[in-house]
Design a protein around this motif. Structure first.
Motif, PDB file in Angstrom:
ATOM      1  N   LEU A 147     -26.138  -7.697  31.506  1.00 43.72           N
ATOM      2  CA  LEU A 147     -24.570  -7.437  31.732  1.00 43.72           C
ATOM      3  C   LEU A 147     -24.339  -5.783  31.540  1.00 43.72           C
ATOM      4  CD1 LEU A 147     -22.690 -10.448  30.175  1.00 43.72           C
ATOM      5  CD2 LEU A 147     -23.304 -10.028  32.591  1.00 43.72           C
ATOM      6  N   GLU A 148     -25.101  -5.210  31.003  1.00 45.10           N
ATOM      7  CA  GLU A 148     -25.110  -3.610  30.973  1.00 45.10           C
ATOM      8  C   GLU A 148     -24.179  -3.460  29.877  1.00 45.10           C
ATOM      9  OE1 GLU A 148     -24.505  -1.761  34.781  1.00 45.10           O
ATOM     10  OE2 GLU A 148     -26.751  -2.055  35.250  1.00 45.10           O
ATOM     11  N   ILE A 149     -24.167  -4.385  29.105  1.00 42.95           N
ATOM     12  CA  ILE A 149     -23.171  -4.084  27.770  1.00 42.95           C
ATOM     13  C   ILE A 149     -23.907  -2.861  26.872  1.00 42.95           C
ATOM     14  CG2 ILE A 149     -22.261  -5.026  25.656  1.00 42.95           C
ATOM     15  CD1 ILE A 149     -21.951  -7.595  27.136  1.00 42.95           C
ATOM     16  N   TYR A 150     -25.310  -3.190  26.748  1.00 43.34           N
ATOM     17  CA  TYR A 150     -26.043  -2.282  26.237  1.00 43.34           C
ATOM     18  C   TYR A 150     -26.899  -1.635  27.161  1.00 43.34           C
ATOM     19  CZ  TYR A 150     -25.283  -5.220  22.100  1.00 43.34           C
ATOM     20  OH  TYR A 150     -24.607  -6.038  21.108  1.00 43.34           O
ATOM     21  N   THR A 151     -27.310  -0.310  26.804  1.00 45.68           N
ATOM     22  CA  THR A 151     -27.959   0.455  28.012  1.00 45.68           C
ATOM     23  C   THR A 151     -29.135   1.017  27.347  1.00 45.68           C
ATOM     24  OG1 THR A 151     -26.569   2.305  28.055  1.00 45.68           O
ATOM     25  CG2 THR A 151     -26.365   0.702  29.706  1.00 45.68           C
ATOM     26  N   VAL A 152     -30.362   1.193  27.770  1.00 39.60           N
ATOM     27  CA  VAL A 152     -31.621   2.169  27.560  1.00 39.60           C
ATOM     28  C   VAL A 152     -31.662   2.021  25.936  1.00 39.60           C
ATOM     29  CG1 VAL A 152     -32.371   4.537  27.614  1.00 39.60           C
ATOM     30  CG2 VAL A 152     -30.473   3.984  28.959  1.00 39.60           C
ATOM     31  N   ILE A 153     -31.942   0.711  25.619  1.00 38.48           N
ATOM     32  CA  ILE A 153     -32.420   0.401  24.096  1.00 38.48           C
ATOM     33  C   ILE A 153     -33.941   0.735  23.918  1.00 38.48           C
ATOM     34  CG2 ILE A 153     -32.895  -1.254  22.236  1.00 38.48           C
ATOM     35  CD1 ILE A 153     -30.432  -2.679  23.283  1.00 38.48           C
TER      36      ILE A 153
END
Length: 267
Positions: A152-158
């Motif tokens: 859901l793109e809540i987090y990005t580029v982890i």
């Protein structure tokens, strides 16, 4: 009340907070709650419920945060508060606390929840829900939530990769979400080796930096202890605040030792 020389008891604090909450006077209720804590009193479930009624999604996030710091045996007392404030959130929390639902149904309920809340609180909700999973020793659920957060793109580029370094970026994650992301990353590294992929010369974990209310070093402090428990070869970089680094050789040796240990346990 303190400035007027009055020394209220717990009942007085509770009544004043409830009155302010019912009138929608959020600042007054917050100030009274702070005074209550300073006086050594703890709010009961009725006070917390009244506060919920004058807040929006952000307060539900605060209540979720309280749950992550509540002993597991006491969580049931807070579930009802969450259900009253936000039925969808309450349902997801109840699925976790009461260990209900299979993978598919849980992810669907969680996705429905995230669709129903404002964008600015989605990450806070997801962080707290993962923390709750970690506290309840529900690693699979934590991984499902992390995966959903990425979808859901809540987090990005982890996770990021260059020719010289693969990195795990944890700056916007809570401690539980960060530990879950580490678990996923280590598994991904193991799969990469098994597939014959070459690791880069350097691998790093970026925990960010800055003071934190639970420790002076924040997430870095939590991670340092966890990496030692795992006997992982990552060490804090003296010239890069919040970074833990290791070499390709050390990482491969450690991952191989984990693989052998897992095989021994399975046998």
């Amino acid at each position: 009340m303190k400035s007027s020389g009055i020394c209220p008891d717990s009942w007085t604090f509770s009544s004043m907070i409830t009155m302010s909450s019912c009138c929608g006077k959020v600042s007054e209720a917050e100030n009274m709650l702070n005074e209550m804590f300073e006086a050594g009193f703890q709010p009961n479930i009725f006070v917390l419920t009244s506060l919920i009624q004058c807040y929006d999604d952000r307060f539900c996030g605060c209540l979720l945060n309280v749950m992550t710091q509540t002993p597991n045996e006491e969580l049931g007392k807070l579930v009802e508060c969450v259900e009253r404030a936000n039925p969808k959130l309450g349902h997801v929390v109840k699925l976790l606390v009461e260990e209900q639902g299979n993978e598919g149904s849980f992810k669907k309920e969680a996705a429905d929840l995230f669709d129903s809340i404002s964008t600015e609180v989605k990450k806070a909700y997801c962080n707290c829900l993962i923390d709750l999973c970690v506290n309840l020793n529900m690693l699979e659920r934590a991984c499902e939530l992390l995966d959903l957060g990425l979808t859901l793109e809540i987090y990005t580029v982890i996770q990021s990769k260059t020719s010289t370094q693969w990195s795990l970026n944890l700056k916007s994650l809570s401690s539980g979400a960060a530990l879950t992301a580490l678990h996923v990353w280590v598994n991904d590294l193991s799969k990469a080796l098994e597939a014959g992929e070459q690791l880069p010369p350097l691998l790093g974990i970026n925990t960010g930096h800055g003071k934190h209310k639970y420790s002076e070093k924040g997430l870095a402090n939590v991670f340092e202890s966890h990496l030692k428990e795992l006997n992982a070869p990552f060490h804090e970089a003296p010239d890069k605040v919040g970074w833990f680094l290791t070499t390709k050789v050390a990482a491969e040796s450690w991952l191989e030792s984990r693989k052998l240990a897992d095989a021994t346990v399975a046998a």
